[in-house]
Enzyme design. Structure first.
Site, PDB file in Angstrom:
ATOM      1  N   ASP A 129       0.832  -1.216   0.000  1.00 12.09           N
ATOM      2  CA  ASP A 129       0.000   0.000   0.000  1.00 12.09           C
ATOM      3  C   ASP A 129       0.858   1.253   0.000  1.00 12.09           C
ATOM      4  O   ASP A 129       0.569   2.234   0.696  1.00 12.09           O
ATOM      5  CB  ASP A 129      -0.977  -0.018   1.180  1.00 12.09           C
ATOM      6  CG  ASP A 129      -1.969  -1.165   1.077  1.00 12.09           C
ATOM      7  OD1 ASP A 129      -2.168  -1.684  -0.041  1.00 12.09           O
ATOM      8  OD2 ASP A 129      -2.539  -1.567   2.106  1.00 12.09           O
ATOM      9  N   ASP A 229      -4.889  -6.109   7.492  1.00 11.15           N
ATOM     10  CA  ASP A 229      -5.737  -6.399   6.338  1.00 11.15           C
ATOM     11  C   ASP A 229      -5.984  -7.901   6.310  1.00 11.15           C
ATOM     12  O   ASP A 229      -5.034  -8.685   6.356  1.00 11.15           O
ATOM     13  CB  ASP A 229      -5.020  -5.944   5.057  1.00 11.15           C
ATOM     14  CG  ASP A 229      -5.890  -6.003   3.818  1.00 11.15           C
ATOM     15  OD1 ASP A 229      -6.716  -6.931   3.710  1.00 11.15           O
ATOM     16  OD2 ASP A 229      -5.733  -5.140   2.942  1.00 11.15           O
TER      17      ASP A 229
END
Length: 302
Positions: A129, A229
Site C-alpha cells: 500500500d 488487512d
C-alpha cells in the site's frame, strides 16, 4: 487497556468492489463486541462513519484528473474518520477502526498520529500500500494509504487533518508481503523499510518475526499502530476480501502473532480492514477477523 472505542469505517471508495462498506456491520454480527468484552474490557461502539457521498454502482471508481478513483469521496471520508480517531485517543480509549477498505488508514493515522512524537506502524498485509498516483497501476487509493501517511502522494490526502506526513518510513514494519508493485519495491529499498515477506516468515517463523518487529519499533517509538488487512491471510482462510493473494498466513499464525503483540503491551491502536461480506462464505472472514482482534485483546491461542 480499559476501554476500546469501535469506530466503523463504512467506506468502499478506495477500491472497485462494492460491499466492503458493509464490513463493519459484518464484524458486529460476528460478535466482535461480545468477544472483546470477554477480556474484561469496556467497549464503546461509536457506530459507523459514512461519507456525505453515496456509494453508487453506476458512478463508483471513476478516475479524477489526478489518476485517483473516487478522489473527492476518499478525501471527505478521511477527514471525518480522522476527527473521530483523534477524539477517541484524546478521550483515553484504544481506537479500533473496523472497515471498510484500507484507504481508511489515511484517516485513522491522520487522527491518531498527532498524539505521538514517533508513532510506529505494523502493516500486516499481503500488499505494501505504498503506491502514489504516478506509480499506481490501478488508481485505487486503497493501495496508497501507507505512502500517504509517510507524506508521499496527493497533497490534499497527505494533509488530511494535519499538514504533512503522519509517520516516518523508518518507523514502519511490513509483515506478510507477497504482492508488491515495482514502485513500492523501489520505495521500500530507498527508505530501508523493515520488510518481512512470506518467505521470511516461512524461514524464521511468525514468533521470531513478531519479536524482531517489536524490538525494532519499541526502541524508537512511543506507540505502535497495527493495521491488519484480512488479505494477509491465505484466501482459503479469508475468502471475503477484495484483493486475495495466495500462499498467505494461516489463521493459527495470525492468532499467535496477535497474542505476541498483546503480551508486549505496545499496541496503542488498530485498523481491521477489507472484510467484504458480499464476497464471503457464511460470514467466515468476519468471524476469523473477530478472532484476530480478540487475540490482540488477550484471548489466548490454543
Amino acid at each position: 487497556m480499559k476501554r476500546v472505542d469501535i469506530i466503523g469505517a463504512a467506506t468502499a471508495f478506495g477500491q472497485p468492489k462494492l460491499g466492503v462498506d458493509l464490513g463493519p456491520d459484518a464484524l458486529r454480527y460476528a460478535n466482535l463486541i461480545e468477544e472483546i468484552e470477554k477480556m474484561n474490557i469496556k467497549v464503546n461502539d461509536k457506530g459507523n462513519i459514512y461519507s456525505d457521498f453515496k456509494v453508487e454502482a453506476s458512478t463508483h471508481s471513476r478516475r479524477s484528473e489526478n489518476n485517483l478513483k473516487n478522489y473527492e469521496q476518499v478525501v471527505d471520508f478521511s477527514e471525518k474518520l480522522a476527527a473521530a480517531a483523534d477524539e477517541s485517543v484524546k478521550s483515553g480509549a484504544f481506537p479500533l477502526v473496523i472497515g471498510g477498505d484500507h484507504s481508511l488508514s489515511i484517516g485513522s493515522l491522520a487522527g491518531i498520529s498527532p498524539h505521538y512524537d514517533n508513532l510506529g506502524v505494523i502493516w500486516y498485509d499481503a500488499h505494501g500500500d505504498l503506491n502514489d498516483s504516478a506509480s499506481s497501476p490501478s488508481g485505487n487509493i486503497h493501495g496508497m494509504p501507507l505512502a500517504i501517511a509517510c507524506g508521499v502522494g496527493d497533497e490534499n490526502l497527505v494533509n488530511i487533518h494535519k499538514t504533512g506526513a503522519k509517520i516516518k518510513p523508518e518507523n514502519v514494519v511490513l509483515i506478510g508481503m507477497r504482492d508488491l508493485d515495482e514502485g513500492e519495491t523501489r520505495y521500500i529499498k530507498d527508505q530501508n523499510i523493515l520488510t518481512y515477506t512470506m518467505r521470511d516468515i516461512r524461514e524464521k517463523g511468525i514468533s521470531t518475526v513478531m519479536s524482531e518487529a517489536l524490538e525494532y519499533l519499541e526502541a524508537k517509538t512511543d506507540g505502535i499502530h497495527l493495521s491488519l488487512d484480512v488479505d494477509a491471510l491465505d484466501p482459503e482462510e479469508t475468502p471475503g476480501t477484495g484483493t486475495p493473494v495466495g500462499e498467505g498466513l494461516s489463521l493459527w499464525e495470525t492468532l499467535l502473532a496477535m497474542n505476541i503483540l498483546h503480551d508486549s503491551g505496545s499496541i496503542t491502536s488498530m485498523d481491521l480492514v477489507e472484510v467484504n461480506p458480499l464476497l464471503d462464505e457464511g460470514n467466515m472472514t468476519a468471524e476469523k477477523a473477530v478472532a484476530m482482534a480478540s487475540a490482540l485483546f488477550g484471548s489466548k491461542q490454543k
